[in-house]
Design a protein around this motif. Structure first.
Motif, PDB file in Angstrom:
ATOM      1  N   ILE A 155      24.018 -33.958   1.568  1.00  5.83           N
ATOM      2  CA  ILE A 155      23.908 -34.080   0.118  1.00  5.83           C
ATOM      3  C   ILE A 155      24.502 -32.867  -0.601  1.00  5.83           C
ATOM      4  CG2 ILE A 155      21.974 -35.670   0.180  1.00  5.83           C
ATOM      5  CD1 ILE A 155      20.069 -33.418  -0.312  1.00  5.83           C
ATOM      6  N   SER A 156      24.477 -31.683   0.034  1.00  4.12           N
ATOM      7  CA  SER A 156      25.085 -30.513  -0.609  1.00  4.12           C
ATOM      8  C   SER A 156      26.587 -30.690  -0.762  1.00  4.12           C
ATOM      9  CB  SER A 156      24.795 -29.250   0.211  1.00  4.12           C
ATOM     10  OG  SER A 156      23.421 -28.957   0.243  1.00  4.12           O
ATOM     11  N   PRO A 164      33.612 -32.763 -10.801  1.00  6.04           N
ATOM     12  CA  PRO A 164      34.626 -31.829 -11.301  1.00  6.04           C
ATOM     13  C   PRO A 164      33.998 -30.490 -11.673  1.00  6.04           C
ATOM     14  CG  PRO A 164      34.131 -33.510 -12.943  1.00  6.04           C
ATOM     15  CD  PRO A 164      33.426 -33.924 -11.690  1.00  6.04           C
ATOM     16  N   VAL A 165      34.792 -29.426 -11.598  1.00 13.10           N
ATOM     17  CA  VAL A 165      34.287 -28.078 -11.834  1.00 13.10           C
ATOM     18  C   VAL A 165      33.604 -27.962 -13.187  1.00 13.10           C
ATOM     19  CG1 VAL A 165      34.989 -25.673 -12.200  1.00 13.10           C
ATOM     20  CG2 VAL A 165      35.921 -26.951 -10.278  1.00 13.10           C
ATOM     21  N   ASP A 250      35.412 -13.454  -1.685  1.00 14.44           N
ATOM     22  CA  ASP A 250      34.489 -13.981  -2.689  1.00 14.44           C
ATOM     23  C   ASP A 250      33.407 -14.841  -2.053  1.00 14.44           C
ATOM     24  OD1 ASP A 250      35.834 -12.670  -4.646  1.00 14.44           O
ATOM     25  OD2 ASP A 250      36.814 -14.433  -5.494  1.00 14.44           O
ATOM     26  N   PHE A 251      33.788 -15.614  -1.026  1.00 14.48           N
ATOM     27  CA  PHE A 251      32.806 -16.414  -0.303  1.00 14.48           C
ATOM     28  C   PHE A 251      31.789 -15.501   0.377  1.00 14.48           C
ATOM     29  CE2 PHE A 251      31.305 -18.697   3.484  1.00 14.48           C
ATOM     30  CZ  PHE A 251      30.883 -19.891   2.921  1.00 14.48           C
ATOM     31  N   ALA A 252      32.272 -14.404   0.957  1.00 14.02           N
ATOM     32  CA  ALA A 252      31.384 -13.466   1.634  1.00 14.02           C
ATOM     33  C   ALA A 252      30.407 -12.810   0.654  1.00 14.02           C
ATOM     34  CB  ALA A 252      32.199 -12.396   2.352  1.00 14.02           C
ATOM     35  N   TRP A 253      30.906 -12.397  -0.524  1.00 14.43           N
ATOM     36  CA  TRP A 253      30.012 -11.799  -1.514  1.00 14.43           C
ATOM     37  C   TRP A 253      29.001 -12.822  -2.032  1.00 14.43           C
ATOM     38  CZ3 TRP A 253      29.637  -6.958  -1.188  1.00 14.43           C
ATOM     39  CH2 TRP A 253      30.732  -6.120  -1.038  1.00 14.43           C
ATOM     40  N   LEU A 371      28.516 -21.639  -8.944  1.00 16.33           N
ATOM     41  CA  LEU A 371      29.447 -20.574  -8.574  1.00 16.33           C
ATOM     42  C   LEU A 371      29.898 -20.723  -7.122  1.00 16.33           C
ATOM     43  CD1 LEU A 371      29.066 -16.816  -9.425  1.00 16.33           C
ATOM     44  CD2 LEU A 371      29.503 -17.505  -7.078  1.00 16.33           C
ATOM     45  N   ILE A 372      28.962 -21.027  -6.238  1.00 20.93           N
ATOM     46  CA  ILE A 372      29.298 -21.142  -4.822  1.00 20.93           C
ATOM     47  C   ILE A 372      30.301 -22.260  -4.569  1.00 20.93           C
ATOM     48  CG2 ILE A 372      28.319 -21.919  -2.608  1.00 20.93           C
ATOM     49  CD1 ILE A 372      25.899 -20.118  -3.252  1.00 20.93           C
ATOM     50  N   THR A 373      30.166 -23.379  -5.276  1.00 21.60           N
ATOM     51  CA  THR A 373      31.115 -24.479  -5.056  1.00 21.60           C
ATOM     52  C   THR A 373      32.533 -24.098  -5.446  1.00 21.60           C
ATOM     53  OG1 THR A 373      30.782 -25.481  -7.257  1.00 21.60           O
ATOM     54  CG2 THR A 373      29.286 -26.174  -5.476  1.00 21.60           C
ATOM     55  N   GLN A 374      32.695 -23.032  -6.233  1.00 14.71           N
ATOM     56  CA  GLN A 374      34.029 -22.613  -6.673  1.00 14.71           C
ATOM     57  C   GLN A 374      34.647 -21.562  -5.762  1.00 14.71           C
ATOM     58  OE1 GLN A 374      32.463 -22.705 -11.196  1.00 14.71           O
ATOM     59  NE2 GLN A 374      34.540 -21.940 -11.023  1.00 14.71           N
ATOM     60  N   VAL A 375      33.924 -21.094  -4.748  1.00 18.79           N
ATOM     61  CA  VAL A 375      34.483 -20.075  -3.847  1.00 18.79           C
ATOM     62  C   VAL A 375      34.520 -20.569  -2.399  1.00 18.79           C
ATOM     63  CG1 VAL A 375      33.774 -18.164  -5.332  1.00 18.79           C
ATOM     64  CG2 VAL A 375      32.229 -18.941  -3.511  1.00 18.79           C
TER      65      VAL A 375
END
Length: 439
Positions: A155-156, A164-165, A250-253, A371-375
């Protein structure tokens, strides 16, 4: 597409805009057609069932069950049970996500894992009801965790697959709302509506499955063409746990931010029932009531204030296009709530802290998830990468007991514990500032 899969993906007939969303993994999703209210409701309901499966045991059933089994070692034994369950979650989330990304069934790549995870979670929860030893409780909680994490992986991934963003803050807000609502509904359900361990665990398991069915039945999930699916083998399974911080900083941060904030949450909530019982002494302040009654009041207050900000926070970040400022402010607000618990460990202090914590957590739940879905590093590996993000949710459940137990027992008690929560939460907000690709 077969008749069966046609019925499963039949949104076009009822006019749901989600039916027209491009297949998962295609770049049009970033700026594609907005999802409809029906689809968002079904997604929120699936998440509500997930959180019922998590929070009903963690907040009430497991602490009470462990106390009945090992009354003199309840804190340590609860840490063992939840720690091993979290270790299973560390593995199950990314693996289920990677398998979902590579699934090519005619029912799609998400729905088999959503439904299968819900059923396995139900079996684990039902099995917990008959356990009378720590070993049995631990094993069945691990089974439940494996199923629930497979469900969560499926589901995530639907949010970056379909939304859409420009709409992800609002959708993530509704999903975040179910997390807060799940806490209070779970506690009310197993404390007031159904009494007894067997009925509590069984009811939660059935609800996990029932809540997952609408998104399984109505979410478009066309089979992914073989050329667009990532190859999967044993080495790919090992690679599922590896993301290069150098290539994807960015994913790591973002992962570090989620990890520290969730570590703060784990430290704060794992012993909340014991905190009310042993430190606040709620049952002595209100004769005839138990600490579980006080926990329910705290959770209701926390949920009400979370509801006040969770959707609004996401909507504001969508309109402004800025995610980081909201996450930073939310982190500081949550840290203030922890400081209040450290300095003011009374029933009144708990109520004030719960209200403040809800205000901050509502914004955090919606905006940080958007935010996470964008990195995410790769479109074709969304479920796997979100599974790695979910390690940041699960790993603190392993570390939390190992850190909290000695702090409470030897290093200053509950006041020191909540001071540590504030420090860890503030540290998490610092990492958000390091993300460069999202404002």
């Amino acid at each position: 597409m077969s008749a069966v899969s046609g019925r499963l993906g039949g949104d076009a007939a009822d006019g749901d805009p989600a039916a027209a969303i491009p297949a998962a993994g295609r770049p049009e999703t970033a700026e594609g057609r907005a999802v409809g209210r029906g689809w968002t409701t079904a997604l929120a309901l699936a998440n509500l069932g997930l959180w019922l499966g998590y929070f009903g045991p963690l907040q009430v059933l497991l602490p009470d069950q462990v106390q009945d089994i090992a009354p003199h070692d309840k804190s340590a034994m609860l840490g063992v049970v939840t720690g091993f369950g979290a270790l299973v979650a560390l593995v199950a989330g990314p693996v289920a996500g990677a398998l979902s990304d590579a699934t090519g069934s005619r029912f799609g790549r998400r729905r088999p894992w959503i439904l299968g995870g819900a059923l396995l979670g139900c079996l684990g929860l039902a099995g917990l009801s008959g356990q009378h030893g720590i070993l049995g409780v631990t094993l069945l909680w691990c089974v439940a965790q494996a199923g629930l994490n497979a469900l969560q992986a499926g589901i995530s991934a639907l949010v970056p697959d379909r939304v859409p963003v420009r709409q992800r803050g609002v959708v993530s807000g509704w999903v975040g709302l179910t997390q807060s609502l799940g806490v209070v509904v779970a506690v009310v359900l197993v404390s007031v509506v159904v009494t007894g361990r067997v009925s509590g665990y069984t009811t939660l398991g059935i609800l996990v499955v029932l809540c997952a069915l609408p998104i399984v039945l109505r979410s478009p999930d066309p089979p992914q063409p073989a050329a667009e699916r990532p190859a999967f083998d044993f080495r790919a399974l090992l690679r599922a746990f590896r993301i290069s911080p150098r290539r994807h900083p960015d994913f790591a941060w973002a992962w570090g931010t989620r990890f520290l904030v969730q570590l703060g949450n784990a430290l704060a909530t794992l012993y909340l029932l014991y905190f009310l019982r042993d430190k606040v002494q709620y049952q002595n302040r209100f004769p005839g009531q138990t600490a579980s009654d006080g926990l329910l009041i705290v959770i209701v207050l926390y949920t009400v204030t979370t509801l006040a900000t969770v959707v609004i926070g996401g909507a504001i970040s969508d309109r402004s296009g800025k995610r980081k400022p909201s996450v930073v402010v939310a982190g500081y607000v949550m840290a203030v709530a922890a400081l209040l618990l450290a300095a003011w460990p009374t029933w009144t202090g708990v109520l004030v802290a719960a209200a403040i914590l809800g205000l901050g957590n509502g914004v955090y739940l919606s905006v940080d998830q958007a935010l996470i879905t964008q990195v995410l590093p790769a479109e074709q590996d969304r479920a796997k990468d979100l599974g790695i993000i979910n390690i940041a949710n699960s790993a603190p459940q392993v570390l939390g007991p190992a850190i909290a137990a000695p702090v409470v027992t030897y290093l200053g008690g509950y006041s020191a514990l909540y001071l540590l929560v504030a420090v860890v939460t503030v540290a998490g907000t610092v990492f958000v500032r390091k993300i460069e690709s999202v404002d």
